[in-house]
Design an enzyme around this catalytic site. Structure first.
Site, PDB file in Angstrom:
ATOM      1  N   CYS A   1       6.222   4.150   1.713  1.00 47.09           N
ATOM      2  CA  CYS A   1       5.962   3.635   0.570  1.00 47.09           C
ATOM      3  C   CYS A   1       4.550   3.873   0.250  1.00 47.09           C
ATOM      4  O   CYS A   1       3.817   4.913  -0.235  1.00 47.09           O
ATOM      5  CB  CYS A   1       6.175   2.238   0.330  1.00 47.09           C
ATOM      6  SG  CYS A   1       6.160   1.371  -1.300  1.00 47.09           S
TER       7      CYS A   1
ATOM      8  N   HIS B   1      11.478   2.051   2.702  1.00 45.25           N
ATOM      9  CA  HIS B   1      11.349   1.255   3.592  1.00 45.25           C
ATOM     10  C   HIS B   1      12.211   1.313   4.598  1.00 45.25           C
ATOM     11  O   HIS B   1      13.041   0.376   4.733  1.00 45.25           O
ATOM     12  CB  HIS B   1      10.859  -0.087   3.189  1.00 45.25           C
ATOM     13  CG  HIS B   1       9.732  -0.399   2.457  1.00 45.25           C
ATOM     14  ND1 HIS B   1       8.540  -1.018   3.001  1.00 45.25           N
ATOM     15  CD2 HIS B   1       9.514  -0.271   0.954  1.00 45.25           C
ATOM     16  CE1 HIS B   1       7.627  -1.257   1.880  1.00 45.25           C
ATOM     17  NE2 HIS B   1       8.333  -0.662   0.673  1.00 45.25           N
TER      18      HIS B   1
ATOM     19  N   GLU C   1      11.951   0.660   7.727  1.00 46.16           N
ATOM     20  CA  GLU C   1      11.533  -0.630   8.669  1.00 46.16           C
ATOM     21  C   GLU C   1      12.248  -1.730   8.398  1.00 46.16           C
ATOM     22  O   GLU C   1      12.430  -2.634   9.071  1.00 46.16           O
ATOM     23  CB  GLU C   1      10.077  -0.650   8.797  1.00 46.16           C
ATOM     24  CG  GLU C   1       9.671  -1.574   8.025  1.00 46.16           C
ATOM     25  CD  GLU C   1       9.153  -0.664   6.533  1.00 46.16           C
ATOM     26  OE1 GLU C   1       8.524  -1.197   5.874  1.00 46.16           O
ATOM     27  OE2 GLU C   1       9.564   0.435   6.296  1.00 46.16           O
TER      28      GLU C   1
END
Length: 197
Positions: A85, A179, A181
């Protein structure tokens, strides 16, 4: 031992640290994942992750903390770096919508558009196709930048949303609009961390 640094100035740092730790465990590799805030911590580093957040803030803090130039140099020397991002924005050669005071690492040969998907309300989750796995990946897009152009043949697409490229790889570098994560799925982190082994 592998030492992974997550640039911890602003953004979703703890999620990346946890994901990288889980990925190392899944790979059966002993290593540590650190919250990277100052240049001295780059000693002995094996890989760097630049998390999502606000690219203007991350740019300013990387300059202020003296991380911008040392990280750029390490990237040029072949150290694995992944940007997600806002981290993708930080890695990119060209950024549409950048403010004059913003400085970028300019390592990845792509042109990106900041906040191309609009405000927080335009955040969404959708399955992403990966070049290195048959199963779709849960892509979480939050005010994501958009990869609008690949600027050289060195850049290889590794993730797609439909037929649009949302993740790229260039030698030691990985840049993602989404993302990884923010999911329980560590395949992207594992793929990245293999570069450091």
């Amino acid at each position: 031992m592998v030492k992974v640094g997550v640039i911890g100035l602003q953004g979703d740092v703890s999620e990346h640290i946890e994901a990288a730790q889980r990925a190392l465990e899944n790979l059966g590799v002993s290593g540590e994942v650190i919250w990277l805030k100052k240049p001295e911590q780059l000693e002995g580093i094996s890989a760097i992750i630049i998390p999502g957040g606000e690219s203007t803030t991350i740019s300013r803090l990387m300059q202020k903390n003296g991380l911008l130039e040392p990280v750029r140099k390490l990237g040029e020397e072949g150290l694995p770096i992944m940007g997600t991002c806002a981290g993708l924005i930080m890695l990119s050669k060209e950024v549409i919508g950048a403010t004059p005071e913003q400085r970028f690492l300019e390592l990845l040969d792509v042109k990106v558009n900041r906040n191309a998907y609009g405000r927080q309300v335009d955040s969404f989750e959708a399955p992403v196709k990966l070049a290195f796995s048959d199963e779709p990946f849960p892509g979480v897009f939050i005010r994501a930048p958009r990869i609008v152009e690949l600027l050289s043949d060195k850049v290889k697409p590794i993730a797609w949303l439909g037929d649009r490229v949302v993740g790229v790889e260039q030698d030691n570098l990985i840049g993602l609009e989404f993302h990884p994560e923010l999911t329980e799925d560590t395949r992207v982190h594992e793929y990245f961390l293999r570069k450091a082994l």
